[in-house]
Design a protein around this motif. Sequence first.
Motif, PDB file in Angstrom:
ATOM      1  N   ALA B 234       0.828  -1.204   0.000  1.00 53.94           N
ATOM      2  CA  ALA B 234       0.000   0.000   0.000  1.00 53.94           C
ATOM      3  C   ALA B 234       0.864   1.256   0.000  1.00 53.94           C
ATOM      4  O   ALA B 234       2.058   1.212   0.266  1.00 53.94           O
ATOM      5  CB  ALA B 234      -0.898  -0.010   1.230  1.00 53.94           C
ATOM      6  N   TRP B 249      -6.832   9.752  -0.954  1.00 52.15           N
ATOM      7  CA  TRP B 249      -6.459   8.484  -1.576  1.00 52.15           C
ATOM      8  C   TRP B 249      -4.950   8.248  -1.546  1.00 52.15           C
ATOM      9  O   TRP B 249      -4.180   9.202  -1.631  1.00 52.15           O
ATOM     10  CB  TRP B 249      -6.851   8.476  -3.056  1.00 52.15           C
ATOM     11  N   GLU B 253      -3.946   3.081  -4.991  1.00 51.15           N
ATOM     12  CA  GLU B 253      -5.320   2.654  -4.751  1.00 51.15           C
ATOM     13  C   GLU B 253      -6.292   3.446  -5.640  1.00 51.15           C
ATOM     14  O   GLU B 253      -7.259   2.908  -6.180  1.00 51.15           O
ATOM     15  CB  GLU B 253      -5.676   2.856  -3.266  1.00 51.15           C
TER      16      GLU B 253
END
Lengths: 447, 431
Positions: B234, B249, B253
Amino acid sequence: MPNISANLAGIKSPNPFWLASAPPTNSGYQIMKAFDAGWGGAVWKTLGVPVINVSSRYGALNYKGNKMIGFNNIELITDRPLADNLREIEEVKKYFPDHAVIASLMVNTREEWHQIVKDAQNAGADGLELNFGCPHGMCERGMGSAVGQNPIALETITRWVMEVAKVPVIVKLTPNITDITEPAKAARRAGADAISLINTIQSIVGIDLDNLVPYPVVGNQSTNGGYCGPAVKPIALNMVKNCALDENVRLPISGIGGIETWRDAVEHLLLGASNVQVCTAAMHYGFGIVREMIAGLEDFMRQKNFETLNDFIGLSLPKVKHWEDLNLNHKVVATIDSSKCIGCQLCYTACEDGAHQAISVSVDKGVRVPQIIEDNCVGCNLCSLVCPVDNCITMERRDDITAPAETWADYAAKDKAPTTFNDQRGGGVGHWNPTPKEAWDKRKNNR
Amino acid sequence: MPEYQRPLTVAEYEQNFAQIKPDMSATMAYNESARCLFCYDAPCQQACPTGIDIALFIKQIHTDNLQGSARTIYNSNYFANICGKVCPTEVLCEGACVHNHSQNKPIEIGRLQSYASQHAISENIALYAVPKEKNKGKVAVIGAGPAGIAAACELSKAGVEVHIFESKSSPSGLALYGVAPYKITNQEILEEVAYLQAQFGFSIHYNQPISSKEQLAKLEADFDGIFLGIGLGATNPVLANTQNWANVWGATEFIEQLKTDFQKVVIGKNVVIVGGGNTAMDAASETARMGAASVKLVYRKSKEEMSAYEFEYDLAKQVGVQGIFGLAPAQLLGDNSLKGVSFTNEKGETVEIGCDMVVLATGQQKQTQFLSQIDGLTLNKQGKIVVNEQFQTTNPRYFAGGDAVNGGAEVVNACAEAKKAAQAMIKTLFS
């Protein structure tokens, strides 16, 4: 303003650019349009007994994205009745009296030749061109290049024509022969007024690799055709030069073969042509292409201070010598302008594999500019020819320009020319030449 | 009035995200290939991480040997069409083209590469004699991204049975989920992967994440070797509480959501992108093309220090993105809804920029927690997997390539590394 009017054996035209006998001169309409666009003359599509043509008819050689650098056709002479063509010749002359209209002719018997010569003259043709050149279709019937390849037949038929000709007669020659001067001399003996050359070269332009039929495809078959277009210019120039230099020819020449630009035309003239004929360029780009030729010719003449075409026709001929008359002491070597070099290394690989290993590249891959090894350079030009950048590789003079020239004969007289198989006076003796296996291994290890 | 209106239909989306390297026609490819000089020891080939014989494949296009051209490309790089479109050719092959030195346009190598490889894909041409029976041993590949698939191709070609385990429901990882839509369409990516899978005959097991020690133990028991093509995780959290905001955000992603279902993505009117890498440029371009009224790209250092390629920044500027430099992100502003971001400038002063959407393109995390479960595997200080020249990890049965090894590079780097790793696996595990 330079005067570009031309005169071929008494046939005058406002400029030296004629359309050759071919599809662009098939009809009066096309020729009027061409004259309107600027062409100085036109040789009518060959008259004779009308033919039936096949479909398709043309094939092309393309190169690196350029279409039709070579062009091939299997079309025959006119497929229209003679009376129609003659009527249109008359009409064209009515509207364009100062332009040259030449009737190209191809028939069989003496009677036919007499008849068609008279017909063409009566229609107002300014000259006649005898088609002894067509290398496909007509030659199998004993005409065209079958005549051009046989000097006796050519001489005989030309004599038949001269018996009744009242306008200048041009004999069109085929290049499909070992020595172009033989038919040229026959034309001279028969009393012709001029020669035109070259007609097309017998050719197969390529093969469709899907169905294995050569081009142009007719059903699932093909036949050899006549080759022309920019790619044939070097052959044409050499043959024009051969005829121009031969003491026994001495006829005005209409240069044909590979002419698309003013440069091509000027080259033909410099080698002795009095005017030029063009076909493929007009088939490729239309009649409008002539405006580039006229403008370029005039600019060339202005720059060189030539007032008329005669000022430079044949001017390059004295510079064409036999090999044995060349100066063996002349020495040039290549130099690379590193500021212009883009690092493609084509010169390196060309010289390394195709010439004399006279160029090196750095082992440091970041350095792309090659170096000339002057000791190995024989001055062959290859590197400068493959270089994609203008004036990046130039050939520089290295011999003593004040020293007298020496030919092979001079060398022989001074006992400097090799005469036996292992003669140590050979030009390559002392030249760098590695031991094959050793050099090959070293090379493989470097990779 | 923004440059782009929010796309509502697929057609409008495709218009906003028009391909920057559109497909070539046969005539274009013929003419463009004619310009290639066929350089000796060609700089374009040297610049290609996979070392494609570019001069040869271009010559083969010109001589209408498209199958041969495709084979030349696939011989070196299994992501032939994809790399033709997504590679930063401006700084690789095309940047090295000698035409640049004569102020000529470089050869459009990427588009030519795609032209030839698309021929093989659309005609489904079998370029290799791949063994039907895979009896040379078994390899598990973790991750169906470019690295994993390239490794699978190379291994399968040699007769190795390959099973790829992929956590998501589609193949090709960041190539599918992370590459900007104006560079390549999802459909093209999936078509190339399907072509490769059909030709080489490896298996991909979707929705099968490998995350636990037990799963790893099972793979080790069932397979002769394991290839790690896991990529990165991530987005790095550089601001606190980002998860509390719906319109804040992580770039990866965001792009994944955009490429999966653009209609569900809510774009703010005023967008702030944080970061100076290529992903930041993509996110900036994408929000602009999705209809944002203003997009500000904020980077903590100077313009010159951005890691993004110049041409990527140019692409963003062309769609109206404004660059702001020397501001480090400090915190998100707003009570119930996002009002902006506060930054700290070089003098230590606070600068606030109002916005209603933030995309953080601040790099991806390494998957250190997962990797720590593999016995004997060494990671360096940055969390990258340590490998030798053969891309073998310090656990000799594990090989690795792609972002997890190089820290995040191009698709083409992943392909090159994975191919080398696969060759080493064949050599060390099966011969």
